[in-house]
Design an enzyme around this catalytic site. Structure first.
Site, PDB file in Angstrom:
ATOM      1  N   HIS A 384       0.827  -1.212   0.000  1.00  0.00           N
ATOM      2  CA  HIS A 384       0.000   0.000   0.000  1.00  0.00           C
ATOM      3  C   HIS A 384       0.859   1.259   0.000  1.00  0.00           C
ATOM      4  O   HIS A 384       0.701   2.141  -0.851  1.00  0.00           O
ATOM      5  CB  HIS A 384      -0.917  -0.034   1.234  1.00  0.00           C
ATOM      6  CG  HIS A 384      -1.837   1.136   1.355  1.00  0.00           C
ATOM      7  ND1 HIS A 384      -3.165   1.066   1.034  1.00  0.00           N
ATOM      8  CD2 HIS A 384      -1.633   2.419   1.775  1.00  0.00           C
ATOM      9  CE1 HIS A 384      -3.738   2.241   1.242  1.00  0.00           C
ATOM     10  NE2 HIS A 384      -2.818   3.082   1.696  1.00  0.00           N
ATOM     11  N   GLU A 385       1.773   1.343   0.943  1.00  0.00           N
ATOM     12  CA  GLU A 385       2.588   2.556   1.065  1.00  0.00           C
ATOM     13  C   GLU A 385       3.546   2.715  -0.109  1.00  0.00           C
ATOM     14  O   GLU A 385       3.822   3.837  -0.541  1.00  0.00           O
ATOM     15  CB  GLU A 385       3.348   2.554   2.393  1.00  0.00           C
ATOM     16  CG  GLU A 385       2.459   2.536   3.633  1.00  0.00           C
ATOM     17  CD  GLU A 385       1.444   3.672   3.685  1.00  0.00           C
ATOM     18  OE1 GLU A 385       1.676   4.727   3.044  1.00  0.00           O
ATOM     19  OE2 GLU A 385       0.404   3.516   4.352  1.00  0.00           O
ATOM     20  N   HIS A 388       1.729   4.492  -2.846  1.00  0.00           N
ATOM     21  CA  HIS A 388       1.809   5.949  -2.678  1.00  0.00           C
ATOM     22  C   HIS A 388       3.157   6.471  -3.171  1.00  0.00           C
ATOM     23  O   HIS A 388       3.232   7.465  -3.902  1.00  0.00           O
ATOM     24  CB  HIS A 388       1.664   6.312  -1.195  1.00  0.00           C
ATOM     25  CG  HIS A 388       0.287   6.206  -0.653  1.00  0.00           C
ATOM     26  ND1 HIS A 388      -0.796   6.823  -1.233  1.00  0.00           N
ATOM     27  CD2 HIS A 388      -0.195   5.582   0.456  1.00  0.00           C
ATOM     28  CE1 HIS A 388      -1.892   6.570  -0.515  1.00  0.00           C
ATOM     29  NE2 HIS A 388      -1.545   5.825   0.509  1.00  0.00           N
ATOM     30  N   HIS A 391       3.560   6.413  -6.907  1.00  0.00           N
ATOM     31  CA  HIS A 391       2.742   7.485  -7.485  1.00  0.00           C
ATOM     32  C   HIS A 391       3.521   8.807  -7.404  1.00  0.00           C
ATOM     33  O   HIS A 391       3.602   9.561  -8.384  1.00  0.00           O
ATOM     34  CB  HIS A 391       1.425   7.582  -6.723  1.00  0.00           C
ATOM     35  CG  HIS A 391       0.370   8.378  -7.412  1.00  0.00           C
ATOM     36  ND1 HIS A 391      -0.904   8.511  -6.906  1.00  0.00           N
ATOM     37  CD2 HIS A 391       0.377   9.103  -8.564  1.00  0.00           C
ATOM     38  CE1 HIS A 391      -1.625   9.264  -7.709  1.00  0.00           C
ATOM     39  NE2 HIS A 391      -0.870   9.643  -8.729  1.00  0.00           N
TER      40      HIS A 391
END
Length: 592
Positions: A384-385, A388, A391
């Site tokens: 998940h991190e 980020h 991105h």
């Protein structure tokens, strides 16, 4: 565990921000000097293309340095929130941010004082053409920009306005302490904000219940203080929305990214209309766990209780890297470099900020803070991190500084797409049937924690702001009772709603993020759609997705996400995600 006991390879390397505190101090002085130089530009910003370009260049230089200063101080403090040195640096950095904000407060009013046609003429200069979208968006906000005098005054209030959030953060991360939780054999387990959910994920029901009760006992003891802090935060949001002539605090928060209020409203309605499927999942959980009563401390534990799914960090790295191979060689290579080049601060240590996040600047690594536990949930947190961070990495690689960040509306899409791809990888590569059931259950938990739970938070946040805007008092009693009622509605008839859950709102830091939480749910819905397209369509969908990751803020987030393949102004992404949830519930039900 103390930080010095952790190997360096498991700590982030902040040297691309500043080698040491003395370098930070030097840049602190430099940026103050540059900000004072900026004052001389007042009155000449829109004189001609050259003066406008000069102002933009200097403003961006100051902004980059200021962002580095603030980010470094916060990251260092998050390593140990009890460290008084970095408490001081954070305070100074926030003070500097407010000071520079006041100095630059003339910029927007001065630009907006001229006609947009004049700005359009200036933007014909080759070096200014890239700023067309920026100025278009700036003039969209013109009705909500105030006079220079008032803008200056508002800039001076920013540090004061951060007080509720900052005080809450210190209380949560540095001051609150908990009794040890005791398991069924009388063994003590350390209870912290970081370990709480891990304890609730365990198989020992006595431990889960004790951790639950002792955890919320502390929040109950601070109930009035925490209610006062959140009340101040809500009133701050309402104050700024009124001053800037928005109809409500929520509309003010959504305006920045040009998001219609219909988007979160459709989300809340869609989830409320499909709670029967969630109730079915709770009923399934109750049956499989074999409990006479299903309590809220039974919600996190895997229903496949006897599955040994311990995953060390090094194995988690391998899983995540391989799972994301579907996003292409370049994406995968950058992920590998994140581990080698120490983007990530891995383990929980004394005083470290709880939770996980990705944070960096245009000029730094996109850092990741973890509090890694050796379980499946932590593997998904890592994916998940890193979503980020990737991105951020691809945005900054492909966009100029002015568009080098992305909207919070799309912020959760990349992270959750990574989780969906990891889930698909695990189901395809793991042969143990019980582990597959465990993963299906984990997938359902992602839906529970992201779509249902975050939508409940969004409904609570909407309601407490509406309550104050309609003249109500935001007391501890009101928030406790309303939050308890929401839990009863969302969890349904097969769950015992333990009274202590009414204090849970006070442990959620995102209540201080100004209508952020609904975007976890919309982002999750978009991610389920995009991941499915990547897996089924291959390269065309992947190209659209990588284009999305590289777009930054070059267009409004609704448009960027629509181009990627998820139109959030329609009901389809949320409805489709809820259909997937129903399918997985039925599948797991049939297997058990």
């Amino acid at each position: 565990m103390k930080r010095e006991e952790i190997s360096e390879k498991y700590k982030w390397d902040l040297s691309d921000l500043y080698v040491d505190d003395s370098q930070w101090e030097k840049e602190f002085v430099i940026v103050k000097t540059l900000a004072n130089e900026f004052k001389s530009l007042k009155g000449s910003l829109t004189k001609n293309s050259e003066t406008l370009l000069n102002a933009i260049n200097l403003q961006e230089k100051i902004s980059k340095m200021l962002t580095n200063i603030v980010t470094f101080s916060r990251l260092k403090l998050d390593e140990n929130t009890k460290n008084s040195t970095y408490q001081g640096l954070v305070a100074r950095a926030e003070g500097l941010m407010a000071e520079i904000g006041e100095i630059m407060s003339f910029v927007t009013p001065e630009i907006l004082s001229v006609d947009y046609d004049h700005i359009s003429d200036l933007l014909k200069h080759d070096s200014l053409k890239m700023y067309e979208k920026y100025f278009e968006n700036l003039f969209r906000a013109k009705p909500h920009i105030l006079s220079e005098e008032i803008e200056s005054l508002l800039a001076q209030t920013e540090e004061m306005g951060a007080a509720p959030s900052n005080t809450y953060g210190m209380l949560l991360n540095a001051d609150l302490t908990f009794e040890d939780a005791i398991d069924s054999e009388g063994k003590a387990h350390q209870l912290t904000n970081g370990s709480y959910v891990s304890l609730l994920m365990g198989t020992d029901r006595v431990l889960r219940e004790d951790a639950f009760n002792k955890y919320y006992k502390v929040y109950e003891a601070h109930n009035n203080t925490l209610a006062s802090l959140l009340q101040s935060e809500v009133k701050k949001n309402i104050f700024y929305s009124k001053v800037r002539k928005h109809p409500s605090a929520r509309e003010a928060a959504l305006f920045e990214n040009n998001i219609p209020v219909s988007v979160p409203d459709k989300l809340i309605k869609a989830v409320n209309d499909n709670l029967d499927t969630f109730y079915k999942y709770m009923k399934l959980r109750k049956r499989v766990l074999g409990v006479e009563e299903l309590h809220l401390y039974d919600i996190y534990t895997p229903i496949m209780a006897n599955v040994d799914f311990k995953i060390e960090y090094e194995e988690a790295r391998t899983m995540v890297t391989e799972a994301l191979g579907v996003l292409g060689t370049k994406y995968q290579d950058v992920i590998k470099s994140a581990f080698v080049n120490r983007w990530i601060d891995v383990y929980e240590t004394e005083g470290k900020r709880s939770g996980a996040y990705s944070w960096g600047t245009y000029e730094s690594k996109p850092y990741v803070l973890l509090n890694h536990k050796n379980n499946l949930d932590s593997v998904f947190t890592l994916a998940h991190e890193l979503g980020h961070s990737m991105h951020s990495y691809l945005t900054r690689e492909n966009q100029p500084y002015v568009y080098g960040n992305y909207s919070i509306f799309v912020a959760e899409v990349a992270s959750t797409t990574n989780e969906a791809l990891l889930n698909d990888y695990l189901l395809k590569t793991i042969t143990d049937e019980d582990k597959k059931k465990y993963i299906l259950n984990h997938y359902l938990e992602q839906f529970r924690g992201t779509i249902f739970r975050q939508t409940m938070f969004a409904e609570f946040e909407r309601d407490i702001h509406n309550h104050v805007e309609n003249g109500g008092a935001l007391t501890a009693e009101f928030m406790n009772n309303h939050y308890l009622a929401l839990n009863k509605k969302y969890f349904g008839p097969d769950v015992v709603i333990d009274d202590a859950i009414k204090y849970e709102w006070s442990r959620i830091p995102h209540m201080y993020y100004n209508f952020y939480v609904y975007q976890y749910s919309t982002g999750f819905s978009a991610a389920i759609s995009l991941a499915s397209q990547i897996l089924s369509e291959g390269k065309p969908a992947l190209d659209r997705y990588l284009g999305f990751l590289s777009s930054g803020s070059k267009d409004y987030p609704i448009n960027i996400l629509r181009e990627a393949g998820a139109d959030m102004e329609t009901e389809h992404p949320v409805s489709n995600a809820l259909k997937v949830f129903k399918t997985v519930v039925d599948e797991l039900d049939s297997l058990l």
